[in-house]
Design an enzyme around this catalytic site. Structure first.
Site, PDB file in Angstrom:
ATOM      1  N   GLU A   1       0.825  -1.200   0.000  1.00 40.08           N
ATOM      2  CA  GLU A   1       0.000   0.000   0.000  1.00 40.08           C
ATOM      3  C   GLU A   1       0.865   1.259   0.000  1.00 40.08           C
ATOM      4  OE1 GLU A   1      -4.013  -1.681   2.198  1.00 40.08           O
ATOM      5  OE2 GLU A   1      -2.492  -0.711   3.437  1.00 40.08           O
TER       6      GLU A   1
ATOM      7  N   CYS B   1       3.455   8.542   0.720  1.00 38.05           N
ATOM      8  CA  CYS B   1       4.045   7.635   1.708  1.00 38.05           C
ATOM      9  C   CYS B   1       4.318   6.309   1.004  1.00 38.05           C
ATOM     10  CB  CYS B   1       3.092   7.453   2.879  1.00 38.05           C
ATOM     11  SG  CYS B   1       3.732   6.387   4.184  1.00 38.05           S
TER      12      CYS B   1
ATOM     13  N   CYS C   1       6.378  -6.563   7.461  1.00 41.37           N
ATOM     14  CA  CYS C   1       7.471  -5.977   8.241  1.00 41.37           C
ATOM     15  C   CYS C   1       7.911  -6.969   9.307  1.00 41.37           C
ATOM     16  CB  CYS C   1       7.015  -4.673   8.899  1.00 41.37           C
ATOM     17  SG  CYS C   1       8.338  -3.807   9.796  1.00 41.37           S
TER      18      CYS C   1
ATOM     19  N   CYS D   1       6.404  -4.191  15.851  1.00 43.42           N
ATOM     20  CA  CYS D   1       5.987  -3.190  16.841  1.00 43.42           C
ATOM     21  C   CYS D   1       4.536  -3.473  17.222  1.00 43.42           C
ATOM     22  CB  CYS D   1       6.134  -1.791  16.274  1.00 43.42           C
ATOM     23  SG  CYS D   1       7.841  -1.361  15.830  1.00 43.42           S
TER      24      CYS D   1
ATOM     25  N   CYS E   1       1.383  -1.480  15.791  1.00 45.67           N
ATOM     26  CA  CYS E   1       1.334  -1.265  14.339  1.00 45.67           C
ATOM     27  C   CYS E   1       0.707  -2.456  13.635  1.00 45.67           C
ATOM     28  CB  CYS E   1       2.753  -1.024  13.820  1.00 45.67           C
ATOM     29  SG  CYS E   1       2.856  -0.823  12.022  1.00 45.67           S
TER      30      CYS E   1
ATOM     31  N   CYS F   1      -0.860   6.503   9.878  1.00 43.86           N
ATOM     32  CA  CYS F   1       0.357   5.909  10.416  1.00 43.86           C
ATOM     33  C   CYS F   1       0.040   4.656  11.227  1.00 43.86           C
ATOM     34  CB  CYS F   1       1.075   6.943  11.289  1.00 43.86           C
ATOM     35  SG  CYS F   1       2.583   6.350  12.062  1.00 43.86           S
TER      36      CYS F   1
END
Length: 382
Positions: free
Chosen positions: A113, A126, A133, A137, A140, A361
């Site tokens: 994305e 962005c 990932c 975290c 997230c 975010c």
């Protein structure tokens, strides 16, 4: 009596066809690399590489047939030996605030994305650098996917080219490059895919390519300390650090990377980071209600940053279902910012864009796409 010699029967089993030569992804090559390919492997004059490069990285060409100033014979040779790796728009979602989230499908069926954020004075994209990932975290959504694979330089750059094309049509613009700013804060940890990131930055900053200024590109990291030094030595774009805590105890609970490189190691890397005159490191601080948003946290943050040229982006948490965190209230966020200001730290409360389309975010997770299936094993951290 002598026996007749045995006559061997020839093996008539057909030999397997030779494996087709692997096509070279020219969209992932710098101009220097493309020049070597064109000259040494295709036997063509070097200036042809500049034509190909400009077609791909200025005009956003996705096929050799579009390159009308190349002969048909040369275009055919390119088709036989090279390719432009595709990135196909799979989904587009528009927010009430003007933000647009694009979901792209890669050739191997993965999803990534990118988020377009227009404002009065800039048009920002962005950009993602990985499918999923590995950093995990806990606040997230992207981290819940695990790492599927790194994006190639061509796939990183293709996000920019594709959104340039979309914005040009959407806003009826004539310029080939309506985007003005790039932030590498999408899916993935950019410094975990450093070599491909560095090649993509070289392409994006090149005069024969999109020609983005180093002042208008920011790369964010969770804090891969050894790579921060390399990033400063080998690139000239801006650095952002996802800090999100004022103590090691807090940070290790939410950001596993802190167990390998703690805050002290991270801040030492920041103090050594080569900064152009007048430039500062941006520290991103996601405000989690009741976890890292107290007055004490603000005072500890001042102490951490006292000898680093810094500015702080305070990010009210974008709540994600099932992750167990809540966003800080507006009054508390402003009180936190005011304490930082009194401590002579430039701090700003960042406006969250695209919350209603899960484009803000920490919300990129390809719901209905890459969220399904297993992650590949993550490569070792540097």
């Amino acid at each position: 009596m002598m026996s007749e010699p045995a006559v061997s029967t020839p093996d008539t089993t057909p030999l397997p066809a030779p494996a087709p030569a692997k096509l070279v992804d020219v969209s992932s090559l710098t101009l220097e690399g493309l020049t070597r390919f064109v000259s040494e492997q295709l036997g063509e004059r070097a200036f042809r590489s500049g034509q190909i490069y400009r077609w791909i990285h200025q005009r956003g060409a996705t096929s050799f047939d579009e390159m009308t100033d190349l002969s048909k014979a040369f275009r055919q040779k390119l088709k036989e030996r090279a390719e432009i790796v595709p990135l196909v728009k799979d989904l587009e979602q528009r927010s009430v605030d003007g933000t647009i989230k694009y979901r792209f499908k890669t050739r191997d069926g993965r999803y990534i994305e990118s988020v377009y954020m227009p404002s009065e004075d800039r048009k920002t994209l962005c950009v993602s650098t990985q499918v999923g990932c590995a950093m995990a975290c806990s606040f997230c959504m992207t981290g819940t996917l695990g790492l599927k694979r790194n994006l190639t330089p061509g796939e990183i750059v293709a996000q920019v080219h594709t959104v340039n094309r979309e914005v040009r049509k959407l806003e009826n613009l004539e310029t080939w490059r309506p985007l003005s700013n790039l932030v590498f804060m999408g899916m993935g940890e950019p410094l975990h895919n450093f070599e491909n990131l560095k090649t993509a930055l070289s392409i994006l900053q090149s005069e024969d390519g999109p020609n983005f200024s180093h002042r208008h590109i920011t790369v964010s990291t969770v804090g891969l300390v050894p790579m921060i030094e390399r990033f400063g030595q080998e690139t000239d774009v801006k650095l952002a650090i996802s800090l999100n805590a004022s103590t090691d105890e807090q940070r290790s609970k939410t950001m596993p990377v802190n167990r390998k490189w703690n805050i002290a190691a991270l801040m030492e890397a920041c103090r050594k980071f080569p900064l152009r005159q007048g430039r500062r490191i941006t520290f991103e601080y996601v405000l989690l209600r009741g976890f890292n948003d107290t007055d004490e946290d603000a005072h500890r943050l001042i102490e951490l940053l006292k000898d680093v040229p810094a500015k702080v982006n305070l990010i009210p948490y974008n709540e994600n279902p099932g992750l167990g965190f809540q966003t800080t209230m507006e009054e508390r966020a402003e009180a936190f910012r005011e304490i930082l200001a009194q401590g002579h730290i430039a701090a700003f409360i960042r406006q969250n864009r695209g919350r209603d389309i899960a484009g803000a975010c920490g919300q990129l997770a390809n719901r209905g796409g890459e969220g399904e299936g297993k992650a590949t094993q993550a490569p070792e951290l540097p």
